[in-house]
Design an enzyme around this catalytic site. Sequence first.
Site, PDB file in Angstrom:
ATOM      1  N   LYS A  44      -9.330   2.227   4.790  1.00 28.58           N
ATOM      2  CA  LYS A  44      -9.350   3.652   5.161  1.00 28.58           C
ATOM      3  C   LYS A  44     -10.197   4.658   4.547  1.00 28.58           C
ATOM      4  CE  LYS A  44      -5.812   4.852   1.713  1.00 28.58           C
ATOM      5  NZ  LYS A  44      -4.699   5.831   1.521  1.00 28.58           N
ATOM      6  N   PRO A  47     -19.396  17.561   5.615  1.00 31.45           N
ATOM      7  CA  PRO A  47     -19.674  17.082   7.074  1.00 31.45           C
ATOM      8  C   PRO A  47     -18.863  16.449   7.682  1.00 31.45           C
ATOM      9  CG  PRO A  47     -21.416  16.647   5.083  1.00 31.45           C
ATOM     10  CD  PRO A  47     -20.515  17.184   4.544  1.00 31.45           C
ATOM     11  N   SER A  61      -4.108   7.112  13.633  1.00 32.81           N
ATOM     12  CA  SER A  61      -4.458   8.204  13.121  1.00 32.81           C
ATOM     13  C   SER A  61      -4.796   9.415  14.212  1.00 32.81           C
ATOM     14  CB  SER A  61      -5.757   7.986  12.283  1.00 32.81           C
ATOM     15  OG  SER A  61      -6.171   9.058  11.775  1.00 32.81           O
ATOM     16  N   ALA A  62      -4.432  10.688  13.744  1.00 34.74           N
ATOM     17  CA  ALA A  62      -4.918  11.874  14.237  1.00 34.74           C
ATOM     18  C   ALA A  62      -6.450  11.945  14.567  1.00 34.74           C
ATOM     19  CB  ALA A  62      -4.242  13.045  13.782  1.00 34.74           C
ATOM     20  N   LYS A  85      -9.762   2.453  14.714  1.00 29.56           N
ATOM     21  CA  LYS A  85      -8.309   2.750  15.140  1.00 29.56           C
ATOM     22  C   LYS A  85      -8.260   3.073  16.498  1.00 29.56           C
ATOM     23  CE  LYS A  85      -6.630   2.827  11.025  1.00 29.56           C
ATOM     24  NZ  LYS A  85      -5.382   1.943  10.719  1.00 29.56           N
ATOM     25  N   PHE A 104       0.281  -1.972   8.698  1.00 29.85           N
ATOM     26  CA  PHE A 104      -0.563  -0.992   7.974  1.00 29.85           C
ATOM     27  C   PHE A 104      -1.875  -1.621   7.595  1.00 29.85           C
ATOM     28  CE2 PHE A 104       3.852  -0.018   7.380  1.00 29.85           C
ATOM     29  CZ  PHE A 104       4.095   1.282   7.555  1.00 29.85           C
ATOM     30  N   LEU A 155      -3.908  -7.303  -1.250  1.00 25.84           N
ATOM     31  CA  LEU A 155      -4.097  -6.712  -2.554  1.00 25.84           C
ATOM     32  C   LEU A 155      -5.476  -5.979  -2.719  1.00 25.84           C
ATOM     33  CD1 LEU A 155      -1.887  -8.896  -4.758  1.00 25.84           C
ATOM     34  CD2 LEU A 155      -1.114  -6.737  -3.538  1.00 25.84           C
ATOM     35  N   TYR A 192     -14.462   4.467  10.940  1.00 25.78           N
ATOM     36  CA  TYR A 192     -13.078   4.039  10.517  1.00 25.78           C
ATOM     37  C   TYR A 192     -12.192   4.556  11.664  1.00 25.78           C
ATOM     38  CZ  TYR A 192      -8.416   5.279   9.050  1.00 25.78           C
ATOM     39  OH  TYR A 192      -6.878   5.740   8.972  1.00 25.78           O
ATOM     40  N   ASN A 214     -10.990  11.054  -2.338  1.00 24.88           N
ATOM     41  CA  ASN A 214     -11.661  11.743  -1.398  1.00 24.88           C
ATOM     42  C   ASN A 214     -10.603  12.882  -0.786  1.00 24.88           C
ATOM     43  OD1 ASN A 214     -13.974  10.290  -1.186  1.00 24.88           O
ATOM     44  ND2 ASN A 214     -12.700   8.503  -0.388  1.00 24.88           N
ATOM     45  N   GLY A 263       0.713  -1.334   0.127  1.00 23.85           N
ATOM     46  CA  GLY A 263      -0.030  -0.013   0.008  1.00 23.85           C
ATOM     47  C   GLY A 263       1.133   1.385   0.029  1.00 23.85           C
TER      48      GLY A 263
HETATM   49  P1  NAD Z   1      -3.511   1.861   1.566  1.00 18.61           P
HETATM   50  O1  NAD Z   1      -4.780   1.271   1.408  1.00 18.61           O
HETATM   51  O2  NAD Z   1      -2.644   2.318   0.556  1.00 18.61           O
HETATM   52  O3  NAD Z   1      -2.739   0.469   2.186  1.00 18.61           O
HETATM   53  C1  NAD Z   1      -3.280  -0.303   3.035  1.00 18.61           C
HETATM   54  C2  NAD Z   1      -2.705  -1.833   2.498  1.00 18.61           C
HETATM   55  O4  NAD Z   1      -3.500  -2.709   3.495  1.00 18.61           O
HETATM   56  C3  NAD Z   1      -3.449  -1.822   1.147  1.00 18.61           C
HETATM   57  O5  NAD Z   1      -2.340  -2.506   0.250  1.00 18.61           O
HETATM   58  C4  NAD Z   1      -4.578  -3.023   1.135  1.00 18.61           C
HETATM   59  O6  NAD Z   1      -4.441  -3.851   0.054  1.00 18.61           O
HETATM   60  C5  NAD Z   1      -3.997  -3.641   2.530  1.00 18.61           C
HETATM   61  N1  NAD Z   1      -4.912  -4.185   3.276  1.00 18.61           N
HETATM   62  C6  NAD Z   1      -6.280  -3.818   3.726  1.00 18.61           C
HETATM   63  N2  NAD Z   1      -7.107  -4.747   4.527  1.00 18.61           N
HETATM   64  C7  NAD Z   1      -6.146  -5.844   4.514  1.00 18.61           C
HETATM   65  C8  NAD Z   1      -6.190  -7.063   5.152  1.00 18.61           C
HETATM   66  N3  NAD Z   1      -7.381  -7.678   5.643  1.00 18.61           N
HETATM   67  N4  NAD Z   1      -5.354  -8.033   4.919  1.00 18.61           N
HETATM   68  C9  NAD Z   1      -4.207  -7.780   4.116  1.00 18.61           C
HETATM   69  N5  NAD Z   1      -3.971  -6.612   3.713  1.00 18.61           N
HETATM   70  C10 NAD Z   1      -5.061  -5.742   3.720  1.00 18.61           C
HETATM   71  O7  NAD Z   1      -3.442   2.783   2.773  1.00 18.61           O
HETATM   72  P2  NAD Z   1      -2.405   3.583   3.348  1.00 18.61           P
HETATM   73  O8  NAD Z   1      -2.550   5.072   3.245  1.00 18.61           O
HETATM   74  O9  NAD Z   1      -1.071   3.166   2.957  1.00 18.61           O
HETATM   75  O10 NAD Z   1      -2.570   3.507   5.002  1.00 18.61           O
HETATM   76  C11 NAD Z   1      -1.773   2.389   5.621  1.00 18.61           C
HETATM   77  C12 NAD Z   1      -2.471   2.355   7.156  1.00 18.61           C
HETATM   78  O11 NAD Z   1      -2.377   3.885   7.674  1.00 18.61           O
HETATM   79  C13 NAD Z   1      -3.911   2.142   7.381  1.00 18.61           C
HETATM   80  O12 NAD Z   1      -4.105   1.447   8.344  1.00 18.61           O
HETATM   81  C14 NAD Z   1      -4.718   3.464   7.309  1.00 18.61           C
HETATM   82  O13 NAD Z   1      -5.774   3.331   8.073  1.00 18.61           O
HETATM   83  C15 NAD Z   1      -3.445   4.076   8.231  1.00 18.61           C
HETATM   84  N6  NAD Z   1      -3.422   5.496   8.134  1.00 18.61           N
HETATM   85  C16 NAD Z   1      -3.422   6.032   6.846  1.00 18.61           C
HETATM   86  C17 NAD Z   1      -3.666   7.610   6.818  1.00 18.61           C
HETATM   87  C18 NAD Z   1      -3.581   8.085   5.256  1.00 18.61           C
HETATM   88  O14 NAD Z   1      -3.971   9.257   5.433  1.00 18.61           O
HETATM   89  N7  NAD Z   1      -3.178   7.497   4.060  1.00 18.61           N
HETATM   90  C19 NAD Z   1      -3.775   8.297   7.891  1.00 18.61           C
HETATM   91  C20 NAD Z   1      -3.927   7.756   9.070  1.00 18.61           C
HETATM   92  C21 NAD Z   1      -3.583   6.400   9.211  1.00 18.61           C
HETATM   93  C1  UD1 Z   2      -9.347  12.510   6.092  1.00 14.45           C
HETATM   94  C2  UD1 Z   2     -10.120  11.861   7.258  1.00 14.45           C
HETATM   95  C3  UD1 Z   2      -9.192  11.202   8.284  1.00 14.45           C
HETATM   96  C4  UD1 Z   2      -8.224  10.304   7.560  1.00 14.45           C
HETATM   97  C5  UD1 Z   2      -7.559  11.270   6.780  1.00 14.45           C
HETATM   98  C6  UD1 Z   2      -6.413  10.642   5.779  1.00 14.45           C
HETATM   99  C7  UD1 Z   2     -12.607  12.681   7.498  1.00 14.45           C
HETATM  100  C8  UD1 Z   2     -13.434  13.603   7.911  1.00 14.45           C
HETATM  101  N1  UD1 Z   2     -11.033  12.567   7.639  1.00 14.45           N
HETATM  102  O1  UD1 Z   2      -9.148  13.577   6.898  1.00 14.45           O
HETATM  103  O2  UD1 Z   2     -10.073  10.397   9.092  1.00 14.45           O
HETATM  104  O3  UD1 Z   2      -7.183  10.144   8.555  1.00 14.45           O
HETATM  105  O4  UD1 Z   2      -8.406  11.806   5.552  1.00 14.45           O
HETATM  106  O5  UD1 Z   2      -6.868   9.738   4.858  1.00 14.45           O
HETATM  107  O6  UD1 Z   2     -12.695  12.481   6.130  1.00 14.45           O
HETATM  108  N2  UD1 Z   2     -10.655  19.125   1.086  1.00 14.45           N
HETATM  109  C9  UD1 Z   2     -11.332  20.166   0.034  1.00 14.45           C
HETATM  110  N3  UD1 Z   2     -11.451  19.463  -1.149  1.00 14.45           N
HETATM  111  C10 UD1 Z   2     -11.123  18.338  -1.511  1.00 14.45           C
HETATM  112  C11 UD1 Z   2     -10.779  17.222  -0.555  1.00 14.45           C
HETATM  113  C12 UD1 Z   2     -10.348  18.004   0.823  1.00 14.45           C
HETATM  114  O7  UD1 Z   2     -11.431  21.377   0.128  1.00 14.45           O
HETATM  115  O8  UD1 Z   2     -11.905  17.655  -2.376  1.00 14.45           O
HETATM  116  C13 UD1 Z   2     -10.290  19.891   2.401  1.00 14.45           C
HETATM  117  C14 UD1 Z   2     -10.873  19.248   3.569  1.00 14.45           C
HETATM  118  O9  UD1 Z   2     -12.059  19.932   3.915  1.00 14.45           O
HETATM  119  C15 UD1 Z   2      -9.764  19.167   4.458  1.00 14.45           C
HETATM  120  C16 UD1 Z   2      -8.527  19.219   3.789  1.00 14.45           C
HETATM  121  O10 UD1 Z   2      -8.926  19.482   2.490  1.00 14.45           O
HETATM  122  O11 UD1 Z   2      -9.809  20.739   5.133  1.00 14.45           O
HETATM  123  C17 UD1 Z   2      -7.776  17.659   3.652  1.00 14.45           C
HETATM  124  O12 UD1 Z   2      -8.789  17.004   3.561  1.00 14.45           O
HETATM  125  P1  UD1 Z   2      -8.385  15.456   3.320  1.00 14.45           P
HETATM  126  O13 UD1 Z   2      -7.180  15.170   2.559  1.00 14.45           O
HETATM  127  O14 UD1 Z   2      -9.592  14.692   3.018  1.00 14.45           O
HETATM  128  O15 UD1 Z   2      -8.092  14.991   4.788  1.00 14.45           O
HETATM  129  P2  UD1 Z   2      -8.733  15.120   6.361  1.00 14.45           P
HETATM  130  O16 UD1 Z   2     -10.076  15.647   5.895  1.00 14.45           O
HETATM  131  O17 UD1 Z   2      -7.763  15.804   7.333  1.00 14.45           O
END
Ligand code: NAD
Ligand code: UD1
Length: 332
Positions: free
Chosen positions: A84, A290, A124-125, A152, A80, A33, A148, A197, A10
């Site tokens: 998400k 929202p 996550s924060a 965490k 990881f 995957l 979600y 998103n 990932g």
């Molecule tokens: P990602 O989706 O790119 O990576 C997650 C990986 O886990 C993927 O490769 C997916 O195929 C695998 N996976 C999911 N469920 C599985 C399962 N049951 N068994 C085996 N593999 C599985 O996401 P990421 O952004 O790399 O995030 C990694 C971790 O960090 C996640 O736990 C996510 O919740 C956490 N996290 C991410 C963010 C962010 O903004 N990206 C923020 C805070 C926390």
């Molecule tokens: C979101 C998730 C959070 C997760 C994080 C990383 C929500 C409420 N929170 O955080 O739980 O850990 O993603 O995956 O969904 N924005 C725009 N236009 C867009 C997209 C985002 O204006 O098309 C703004 C949002 O309002 C925010 C900032 O950009 O102010 C960041 O957004 P985003 O990247 O989605 O992250 P978070 O909302 O912080």
Amino acid sequence: MIILVTGGTGYIGSHTVVELIQAGHEVVIVDNLVNSKKSVLDKIKTITGIKPTFYEIDCTDKEALEPVFKAHPFDGVIHFAGLKAVGESVQKPLMYYHNNVLSTIYLSELAIKYKVDRFVFSSSATVYGDQEVPFVETMNLLPTTNPYGETKAMSERILKDAATVNQNFKVSLLRYFNPVGAHESGLIGESPNGIPNNLMPFVSKVAKGELEILSVFGNDYDTPDGTGVRDYIHVVDLAKGHVLAIEKLQDAIEIYNLGTGHGVSVLEIVSAFEKANAVKVPYKIVDRRPGDLPAYWADANKAYEKLGWKAKKTIFDMCKDSWHFEKNYKDE
Ligand code: NAD
Ligand code: UD1
């Protein structure tokens, strides 16, 4: 060390695998995957010269996971693997609780059984909920607005309880702020399926012309320019934080914010992206999304004091590397 990385193909996992290998560790990846591609393994090999051992296994399948623990004398696990997408978690809560919580339980049970004493978890924060900024590790966890976030918080509690009673099971809970950017090679990065998103992938796709215009969710927040403020952190800095967290893990339970300590607004991101990459990112202001908080960022002092870790890369680097990856990316 020999380290099991779940979710290692990932976004954050793959960058961490690169940093682990470059720091001299041996890595074994488990991923089902569901949100990544096997081709990431070749990209990791191109960057590091080493293709990690890979098992296509679901972490909620304990029977399939156990032979992996039997086959490798792991020193640590970095977990990881998880789903998400916040919106999807509201629509399919049981799928999220099943996947994210059960995988944490099974992996910790196996780690304890096979005497793997270091466990690093992707939190996550979002677990801070809505409270005063900056968020500090000593704050209580507050309810989040979606399943979600709850997975965490629950996983954190489960791991803490397990570490409290199992002397040789040490847990590091890493609370990420907003990971963005990509490896400087442009080979690995974030490639969400469908319409993104999150802000940075959306901005990249608008700059590329794949999406027409960015919707900025609200400009009437109590922030300097009215748009939402977040603590964006370069994924390579985040990955390096994991290497230090697992190498230096000593206490039964360690908790770290991984963020820069600085908030940046949506419009500042748009402007930085345009300047860093000489591209245009058309945008329009729409209603607030929202569930969004106005502004939050990390108190990042603890990770610096205890791990010697500090985010080094700038918003400019984040925008440049996101764009480099987006331009290179082919759906293969
Ligand atoms: P990602 O989706 O790119 O990576 C997650 C990986 O886990 C993927 O490769 C997916 O195929 C695998 N996976 C999911 N469920 C599985 C399962 N049951 N068994 C085996 N593999 C599985 O996401 P990421 O952004 O790399 O995030 C990694 C971790 O960090 C996640 O736990 C996510 O919740 C956490 N996290 C991410 C963010 C962010 O903004 N990206 C923020 C805070 C926390
Ligand atoms: C979101 C998730 C959070 C997760 C994080 C990383 C929500 C409420 N929170 O955080 O739980 O850990 O993603 O995956 O969904 N924005 C725009 N236009 C867009 C997209 C985002 O204006 O098309 C703004 C949002 O309002 C925010 C900032 O950009 O102010 C960041 O957004 P985003 O990247 O989605 O992250 P978070 O909302 O912080």
